[in-house]
Scaffold this active site. Structure first.
Site, mmCIF file in Angstrom:
data_model
loop_
_atom_site.group_PDB
_atom_site.id
_atom_site.type_symbol
_atom_site.label_atom_id
_atom_site.label_comp_id
_atom_site.label_asym_id
_atom_site.label_seq_id
_atom_site.Cartn_x
_atom_site.Cartn_y
_atom_site.Cartn_z
ATOM 1 N N LEU A 133 16.021 -11.318 11.457
ATOM 2 C CA LEU A 133 17.326 -11.299 12.114
ATOM 3 C C LEU A 133 17.773 -12.731 12.372
ATOM 4 O O LEU A 133 16.952 -13.637 12.549
ATOM 5 C CB LEU A 133 17.249 -10.551 13.452
ATOM 6 C CG LEU A 133 16.857 -9.071 13.412
ATOM 7 C CD1 LEU A 133 16.652 -8.549 14.840
ATOM 8 C CD2 LEU A 133 17.880 -8.243 12.685
ATOM 9 N N ASP A 134 19.091 -12.929 12.441
ATOM 10 C CA ASP A 134 19.621 -14.227 12.852
ATOM 11 C C ASP A 134 19.131 -14.553 14.269
ATOM 12 O O ASP A 134 18.834 -13.649 15.069
ATOM 13 C CB ASP A 134 21.151 -14.204 12.864
ATOM 14 C CG ASP A 134 21.742 -14.014 11.478
ATOM 15 O OD1 ASP A 134 21.047 -14.311 10.488
ATOM 16 O OD2 ASP A 134 22.901 -13.550 11.397
ATOM 17 N N LYS A 135 19.068 -15.824 14.583
ATOM 18 C CA LYS A 135 18.537 -16.262 15.875
ATOM 19 C C LYS A 135 19.211 -15.553 17.043
ATOM 20 O O LYS A 135 18.545 -15.107 17.988
ATOM 21 C CB LYS A 135 18.707 -17.785 16.012
ATOM 22 C CG LYS A 135 18.237 -18.340 17.344
ATOM 23 C CD LYS A 135 18.423 -19.853 17.413
ATOM 24 C CE LYS A 135 17.982 -20.395 18.778
ATOM 25 N NZ LYS A 135 18.151 -21.871 18.860
ATOM 26 N N THR A 137 20.923 -12.740 17.035
ATOM 27 C CA THR A 137 20.984 -11.283 16.916
ATOM 28 C C THR A 137 19.696 -10.718 17.510
ATOM 29 O O THR A 137 18.612 -11.240 17.270
ATOM 30 C CB THR A 137 21.104 -10.857 15.442
ATOM 31 O OG1 THR A 137 22.325 -11.393 14.906
ATOM 32 C CG2 THR A 137 21.127 -9.340 15.308
#
Length: 307
Positions: A133-135, A137
């Site tokens: 996941l993105d940081k 998110t």
């Protein structure tokens, strides 16, 4: 670890049988060339081009994976949602990166999982990330606990095809200004699909955009509105492809940037990160043939915007 398979095709090569069971060329080379790796046919050591009869039992002994000295283990909080001898599913908080980088070698989920593996004294010490996941998110991250489990979940496999991820996201009820789509409706339909190709922006190594050239890849996102409150729509989103920033790019492109997503047209007036949370994961388990389903509640910062 040892895994065994029954041959069903007369005169099949060992390597062909193993490929049919998801043993990658890379994994097979580990079995063939590392000291603790072995290929057995009916209990006798053989090579990968040995020809099999119907009913032959082929076993592979996969060497234990050593510690990765470049990944620093840390004793960070780790909320485990699912675990067995093959897979580990955890809840990633917003603000924590999935993996380390040269600038920030600590503080990531990979550091936390590495620390957990060491404390548990598992035979296999490598960290295998299946989904990240993105940081900023939050939500579900999926790890494999050994390389064969990881190979079975690689892109193109039937088990990877069974994997479904769903996300909660918050967007404004009314469309923001967007010249590209200024003639489109000002509100999202109750449910819909966005099927637009995505590629990297020419002037950025991070940012992505919808583009229609050889630098783009197909990207498909579907959604439904599950709640409307405080001039916000709570969306339940299904990813059908896994492009970088796919949800964020798709909704920004049609004029509904995620709340808090300042990289793609949002701002931090209501929340200090993009309001995106992976709440659902399901996959066909390669070793039990059972469907595993994991559900995670909406995090507090997103709940607060709907109160």
């Amino acid at each position: 670890m040892q895994f065994s398979f029954t041959n069903e095709i007369d005169d099949s090569l060992v390597r062909s049988l193993l490929a049919r069971h998801g043993v990658s060329k890379r994994l097979l080379s580990k079995v063939k060339f590392e000291d603790e790796g072995h290929i057995l046919v009916n209990g006798t050591e053989q090579n990968a081009i040995y020809r099999l009869k119907i009913g032959d039992i082929v076993s592979i002994i996969v060497p234990d994976e050593p510690d990765n000295e470049f990944l620093i283990p840390e004793e960070l909080p780790l909320e485990i949602l699912f675990e067995d001898e093959h897979y580990l599913v955890v809840n990633k908080p917003a603000g924590v990166p999935s993996i380390t980088g040269l600038v920030n070698p600590t503080g990531a989920m990979s550091n936390a999982v590495k620390g957990y593996i060491l404390r548990q004294n598992y035979e296999n010490q490598a960290v295998h990330i299946i989904t990240r996941l993105d940081k900023n998110t939050s939500g579900i991250m999926f790890f494999a606990k050994h390389r064969y489990a990881h190979a079975l979940m690689s892109p193109g496999s039937k088990y990877r095809d069974s994997l479904e991820k769903r996300y909660f996201a918050l967007v404004s009820v009314e469309k923001q200004s967007n010249e590209i789509i200024k003639n489109e409706p000002s509100k999202l339909s109750e449910m819909g699909e966005i099927n637009l190709p995505i590629g990297r922006c020419d002037d950025s190594i991070i940012k992505r955009e919808v583009r229609y050239d050889e630098k783009s890849k197909t990207a498909r996102t579907s959604y439904k509105i599950v709640k409307e409150k405080n001039d916000l729509n709570l969306l339940d989103i299904t990813l059908h492809t896994g492009r970088t920033h796919q949800i964020r790019v798709h909704f920004a492109h049609i004029g509904f940037s995620l709340i808090g997503d300042d990289l793609y047209g949002g701002n931090h007036d209501l929340i200090d990160r993009q309001a995106l949370h992976c709440h659902h994961l399901q996959f066909l388990h390669p070793f039990t043939n059972e469907m595993v389903e994991i559900e995670l509640d909406l995090p507090e910062d997103m709940k607060n915007l709907l109160k």
